[in-house]
Scaffold this motif. Structure first.
Motif, PDB file in Angstrom:
ATOM      1  N   ALA A   1       6.014  14.234   0.286  1.00  0.00           N
ATOM      2  CA  ALA A   1       7.503  15.401   1.124  1.00  0.00           C
ATOM      3  C   ALA A   1       7.768  14.016   1.214  1.00  0.00           C
ATOM      4  N   SER A   2       7.748  13.359   1.949  1.00  0.00           N
ATOM      5  CA  SER A   2       7.603  12.458   3.254  1.00  0.00           C
ATOM      6  C   SER A   2       7.866  11.034   2.368  1.00  0.00           C
ATOM      7  N   ALA A   3       7.175  11.076   1.394  1.00  0.00           N
ATOM      8  CA  ALA A   3       7.834   9.366   0.065  1.00  0.00           C
ATOM      9  C   ALA A   3       8.670   9.814  -0.930  1.00  0.00           C
ATOM     10  N   LEU A   4       8.597  11.031  -1.077  1.00  0.00           N
ATOM     11  CA  LEU A   4       9.859  10.897  -1.958  1.00  0.00           C
ATOM     12  C   LEU A   4      11.392  11.323  -1.365  1.00  0.00           C
TER      13      LEU A   4
ATOM     14  N   VAL B   1       8.803   8.524 -10.338  1.00  0.00           N
ATOM     15  CA  VAL B   1       8.682   8.211 -11.827  1.00  0.00           C
ATOM     16  C   VAL B   1       7.214   6.889 -10.578  1.00  0.00           C
ATOM     17  N   VAL B   2       7.456   6.339  -9.527  1.00  0.00           N
ATOM     18  CA  VAL B   2       6.673   5.487  -9.994  1.00  0.00           C
ATOM     19  C   VAL B   2       5.402   6.241  -8.984  1.00  0.00           C
ATOM     20  N   ILE B   3       5.803   6.959  -8.898  1.00  0.00           N
ATOM     21  CA  ILE B   3       4.164   8.330  -8.317  1.00  0.00           C
ATOM     22  C   ILE B   3       3.486   8.859  -9.172  1.00  0.00           C
ATOM     23  N   GLY B   4       4.290   9.062  -9.792  1.00  0.00           N
ATOM     24  CA  GLY B   4       3.776   9.453 -11.770  1.00  0.00           C
ATOM     25  C   GLY B   4       3.087   8.100 -12.223  1.00  0.00           C
ATOM     26  N   VAL B   5       3.329   7.625 -12.193  1.00  0.00           N
ATOM     27  CA  VAL B   5       3.359   5.914 -13.027  1.00  0.00           C
ATOM     28  C   VAL B   5       1.863   5.628 -12.053  1.00  0.00           C
TER      29      VAL B   5
ATOM     30  N   ALA C   1       0.660   5.902  -1.053  1.00  0.00           N
ATOM     31  CA  ALA C   1      -0.872   6.258  -1.388  1.00  0.00           C
ATOM     32  C   ALA C   1      -0.175   8.164  -2.021  1.00  0.00           C
ATOM     33  N   SER C   2       1.043   8.111  -2.255  1.00  0.00           N
ATOM     34  CA  SER C   2       0.767  10.212  -2.447  1.00  0.00           C
ATOM     35  C   SER C   2       0.438   9.358  -4.281  1.00  0.00           C
ATOM     36  N   GLY C   3       0.889   8.171  -4.607  1.00  0.00           N
ATOM     37  CA  GLY C   3       0.321   7.739  -6.651  1.00  0.00           C
ATOM     38  C   GLY C   3      -0.534   7.646  -6.802  1.00  0.00           C
ATOM     39  N   VAL C   4      -1.426   6.954  -5.371  1.00  0.00           N
ATOM     40  CA  VAL C   4      -3.277   7.259  -5.586  1.00  0.00           C
ATOM     41  C   VAL C   4      -4.257   8.753  -5.555  1.00  0.00           C
ATOM     42  N   PHE C   5      -2.930   9.537  -4.556  1.00  0.00           N
ATOM     43  CA  PHE C   5      -4.086  10.577  -4.366  1.00  0.00           C
ATOM     44  C   PHE C   5      -4.244  11.832  -5.271  1.00  0.00           C
ATOM     45  N   ILE C   6      -2.660  11.912  -6.455  1.00  0.00           N
ATOM     46  CA  ILE C   6      -2.596  12.206  -7.170  1.00  0.00           C
ATOM     47  C   ILE C   6      -3.417  11.829  -7.999  1.00  0.00           C
TER      48      ILE C   6
ATOM     49  N   SER D   1      -0.075   7.439 -10.134  1.00  0.00           N
ATOM     50  CA  SER D   1      -1.144   8.529 -10.290  1.00  0.00           C
ATOM     51  C   SER D   1      -1.879   8.240 -11.843  1.00  0.00           C
ATOM     52  N   GLY D   2      -1.068   8.316 -13.468  1.00  0.00           N
ATOM     53  CA  GLY D   2      -1.540   8.246 -14.110  1.00  0.00           C
ATOM     54  C   GLY D   2      -2.224   6.850 -14.410  1.00  0.00           C
ATOM     55  N   ALA D   3      -2.006   5.753 -13.715  1.00  0.00           N
ATOM     56  CA  ALA D   3      -2.956   4.990 -13.539  1.00  0.00           C
ATOM     57  C   ALA D   3      -4.467   4.526 -13.620  1.00  0.00           C
ATOM     58  N   VAL D   4      -4.566   5.952 -12.409  1.00  0.00           N
ATOM     59  CA  VAL D   4      -5.725   6.028 -11.767  1.00  0.00           C
ATOM     60  C   VAL D   4      -6.395   7.001 -12.241  1.00  0.00           C
ATOM     61  N   ALA D   5      -5.695   8.229 -12.861  1.00  0.00           N
ATOM     62  CA  ALA D   5      -6.514   8.717 -13.438  1.00  0.00           C
ATOM     63  C   ALA D   5      -7.082   8.806 -14.385  1.00  0.00           C
ATOM     64  N   LEU D   6      -6.376   7.719 -15.593  1.00  0.00           N
ATOM     65  CA  LEU D   6      -6.891   7.202 -16.960  1.00  0.00           C
ATOM     66  C   LEU D   6      -7.886   6.165 -16.864  1.00  0.00           C
ATOM     67  N   ILE D   7      -8.656   5.707 -15.136  1.00  0.00           N
ATOM     68  CA  ILE D   7      -9.986   5.128 -15.014  1.00  0.00           C
ATOM     69  C   ILE D   7     -11.245   6.015 -15.243  1.00  0.00           C
ATOM     70  N   VAL D   8     -10.791   7.454 -15.375  1.00  0.00           N
ATOM     71  CA  VAL D   8     -11.878   8.265 -15.803  1.00  0.00           C
ATOM     72  C   VAL D   8     -11.588   8.965 -17.155  1.00  0.00           C
ATOM     73  N   TRP D   9      -9.825   9.018 -17.293  1.00  0.00           N
ATOM     74  CA  TRP D   9     -10.117   9.842 -17.903  1.00  0.00           C
ATOM     75  C   TRP D   9      -9.614   9.112 -19.714  1.00  0.00           C
ATOM     76  N   GLY D  10      -9.604   8.162 -19.351  1.00  0.00           N
ATOM     77  CA  GLY D  10      -9.297   7.110 -20.394  1.00  0.00           C
ATOM     78  C   GLY D  10      -9.972   7.395 -21.875  1.00  0.00           C
ATOM     79  N   PRO D  11     -11.324   6.835 -22.068  1.00  0.00           N
ATOM     80  CA  PRO D  11     -12.752   7.033 -22.333  1.00  0.00           C
ATOM     81  C   PRO D  11     -12.402   8.253 -23.328  1.00  0.00           C
ATOM     82  N   TYR D  12     -12.274   9.917 -22.793  1.00  0.00           N
ATOM     83  CA  TYR D  12     -12.273  10.802 -23.670  1.00  0.00           C
ATOM     84  C   TYR D  12     -11.289  10.367 -24.382  1.00  0.00           C
ATOM     85  N   LEU D  13      -9.918  10.089 -23.497  1.00  0.00           N
ATOM     86  CA  LEU D  13      -8.734  10.292 -24.407  1.00  0.00           C
ATOM     87  C   LEU D  13      -9.008   9.279 -25.461  1.00  0.00           C
ATOM     88  N   ALA D  14      -9.050   8.827 -25.510  1.00  0.00           N
ATOM     89  CA  ALA D  14      -9.797   7.561 -26.525  1.00  0.00           C
ATOM     90  C   ALA D  14     -10.323   8.293 -28.441  1.00  0.00           C
TER      91      ALA D  14
END
Length: 664
Positions: free
Chosen positions: A246-249, A336-340, A272-277, A342-355
């Motif tokens: 909330a503070s970051a936004l 948008v920055v938080i979303g990007v 920190a918010s993006g990495v956490f999500i 968080s998506g980049a971090v999530a792909l570390i684990v989700w990338g292989p399955y999605l591919a």
């Protein structure tokens, strides 16, 4: 990270004594507090479990001794929390009291879970129900550093892997098999998360109030979420991180002043918010949807606020638009920055399955959302429960309603509760379409948010009491400490079924911790020995067809079929595999069976672990029968012994099991 705007009323009626400023300042103090809390919490749990494990304790379900020592330990750590508050109020510096506060939360986790489970090697729910597939996942990622499906060979994981991958490294360091590492890793990770959560609260509102909040959130999480440790860690850290989001936004301003232009952004809070999500997406998908959805809700609130604040009839519309535009743009850019991130971090684990999902021609299916218990058919309203937790939640609910327009923390909590209600209502609506969002699993978050808010409400009431009755802070503090102990000592009773199952289930060594006769699982070590001898291969090189999935939880053999379709990888073709198994069971000669195995569209099993029956060799499989509750129907498939009567197969009877190993 940016500190949320403070309450215009001090957290206590008396200003802190002079000279309490820490020698550490700025980012250095943040790093010491947060990093020290995370590591220190893990160390507290690790040492605590070693001390507990050094003594021979009676089983929880046959004696009250461990319950008594649990209460004693809880009282001790409540006193540690009180000592941290007193130190912060009257001592010098904030860093050390904050670390002591974090240690208190970690200690509560350790003693509340570690003591009742002291005489067993298994965690809550043992190796039963959902804990069976969770243990299988940890066993899989203990055997291999690479991300892999818990059951099926040659598939990337579908379920978020981070907690299990880290647990695998924990097991490797200590030289433990995955199933045996599950309990200590669950407790250590929960303790570390509780300590980090305490440090975050201390960073935002001070050690005095932060300690009380962290104790409340820790106890509520233990009672409502501890059987699922990889989600519980997100509750402990996620509730304070929602305030950071909330503070970051908003940027560097008070809530009443609205969002700031981009130049006044706290980029550390945004990162920190993006990495956490993103990290949460690698732990637990449902909570990530809540955190991300709540971030969007917060952004919408700020956008409306930025549009409404600069209203002045004497100012031209062009000037008002010029004032609004940079604020609106800043909120969108931060989101948008938080979303990007968080998506980049999530792909570390989700990338292989999605591919793999994009390139596979397998039929994609899954029934993970096909579960609707009674608790999933109603909206969780813990503030109306007739209990001490319910009373605190009710105070918190009222506090959020009263302060949502004035305090960042209250606004963040309000958005979170609205997000939970929205997801729950959507889940209820989706039942008409034959699925759900498993909204009942959001109840721990609801309760934790309201419990945290309840502490703020109690603090506000205490200020009124001091103004009315004089300095009654000691009375209030003692009452709150006793209330915390009352909640804490009830947790083992609330988790009695889960704890008892950890004693009545047979562990990977073939032992029941309550010293009763073990079940058929006691033959697992012998089965493992025979499979290794007859195949000449390690478990990770063999595919096993069995309905005794506890065997796959204990040893890292690949499975041909999963426990149920609800836990199966959507690209594993669970239904098609079940039909194939039924077709194989019709084989009456070894030639037919060998032909079936050769024609398998998936890697065929080289090992079969059946149950013996007078009618043949049986497997008890599962079928999804949602919307019924229970949502699984068991059925038996019987193989003919004659289908394995050939030198190509080696058949061995082991207790109630029949082991068949394909030799060629």
């Amino acid at each position: 990270m940016q500190t949320p705007a403070a309450d215009p009323v001090p957290e206590n009626p008396v200003s802190p004594s002079p000279g309490t400023r820490s020698r550490l300042t700025g980012r250095a103090r943040d790093a010491v507090e947060l990093g020290g809390a995370l590591v220190g919490g893990a160390v507290v749990a690790f040492i605590g479990l070693k001390v507990i494990g050094a003594i021979g304790w009676p089983a929880f379900n046959t004696s009250n001794v461990t319950r008594a020592i649990t209460t004693l330990g809880q009282a001790l750590f409540v006193l540690v929390a009180v000592a941290a508050v007193v130190w912060a109020r009257y001592g010098r510096g904030r860093t050390l009291p904050s670390l002591l506060s974090a240690a208190a939360s970690a200690g509560l986790v350790t003693v509340t879970l570690g003591m009742p489970l002291a005489a067993t090697k298994l965690y809550l729910f043992g190796l039963s129900v959902d804990q069976q597939f969770r243990t299988e996942y940890l066993t899989r990622l203990t055997s291999n550093w690479h991300l892999a499906d818990m059951t099926y060979p040659d598939l990337p994981p579908y379920y978020p892997a981070s907690w299990f991958w880290l647990g695998g490294r924990y097991a490797n360091v200590l030289g433990l098999p995955g199933w045996e590492a599950y309990k200590p890793w669950a407790i250590v990770s929960l303790a570390a998360a509780a300590a980090l959560g305490a440090a975050l609260w201390n960073r935002m509102v001070g050690v005095g109030l932060g300690t009380a909040i962290s104790v409340a959130v820790t106890l509520v999480t233990l009672q409502y979420a501890s059987p699922e440790p990889y989600s519980a860690v997100l509750v402990l850290v996620g509730v304070p991180m929602l305030v950071v989001i909330a503070s970051a936004l908003r940027g560097r301003s008070r809530l009443a002043d609205g969002p700031t232009p981009l130049r006044e952004t706290s980029w550390l809070a945004v990162i920190a918010s993006g990495v956490f999500i993103g990290v949460s997406a690698t732990f637990y998908t449902l909570f990530t949807a809540l955190f991300a959805g709540t971030a969007v809700l917060m952004a919408l609130v700020y956008l409306v606020q930025a549009w409404l604040l600069p209203r002045n009839s004497s100012v031209r519309a062009e000037a008002l638009a010029a004032e609004r535009r940079p604020r609106l743009l800043a909120v969108v850019v931060r989101l948008v920055v938080i979303g990007v991130l968080s998506g980049a971090v999530a792909l570390i684990v989700w990338g292989p399955y999605l591919a793999e999902r994009l390139r596979t021609d397998a039929a994609v299916s899954g029934s993970a959302e096909h579960y609707l218990p009674e608790s999933g058919s109603v909206l969780a309203l813990p503030m109306f429960h007739a209990s001490l937790i319910g009373a605190v939640c009710l105070i918190g609910f009222v506090w959020v309603l009263l302060r949502a327009k004035e305090r960042t923390i209250a606004m963040a909590m309000a958005c979170t509760l609205v997000g939970i209600v929205g997801l729950t209502m959507l889940s209820l609506a989706l039942t008409a379409k034959g699925t759900t969002l498993l909204s009942f699993r959001l109840e721990p978050v609801t309760t934790a948010v309201l419990a945290a808010a309840g502490v703020f409400g109690v603090a506000a009431l205490s200020r009124l009491a001091v103004a009315r009755f004089g300095d009654v802070r000691t009375v209030i503090g003692v009452a709150c400490a006793v209330a915390a102990l009352a909640v804490a000592q009830h947790i083992p009773a609330a988790l009695a079924t889960e704890i008892t199952t950890a004693y009545t289930d047979t562990d990977g060594h073939g032992v029941r911790a309550d010293q009763h006769a073990p079940g058929a699982e006691s033959y697992y070590p012998k089965l493992d020995q025979l499979i290794r001898e007859q195949t000449g291969k390690p478990p990770t090189d063999s595919v096993v067809l069995t309905a005794d999935f506890g065997f796959l939880s204990v040893y890292p053999y690949w499975g041909f079929q999963g426990l149920t379709s609800h836990y199966a990888n959507p690209i594993a073709e669970f239904t098609e595999r079940a039909a194939t198994i039924e077709r194989w069971s019709q084989a009456s000669t070894p030639q037919e069976m060998l032909a079936n195995l050769e024609q398998s569209p998936w890697r065929a099993p080289t090992v079969f672990v059946f149950r013996y029956s007078p009618d043949g060799y049986t497997l008890r499989l599962a079928e999804d029968v949602y919307p019924n509750d229970p949502n699984v129907k068991r059925y038996t498939v019987t193989f003919k012994p004659a289908a394995f009567d050939d030198p190509a197969f080696e058949v061995t009877e082991v207790g109630p099991f029949v082991l068949v190993v394909r030799k060629s």
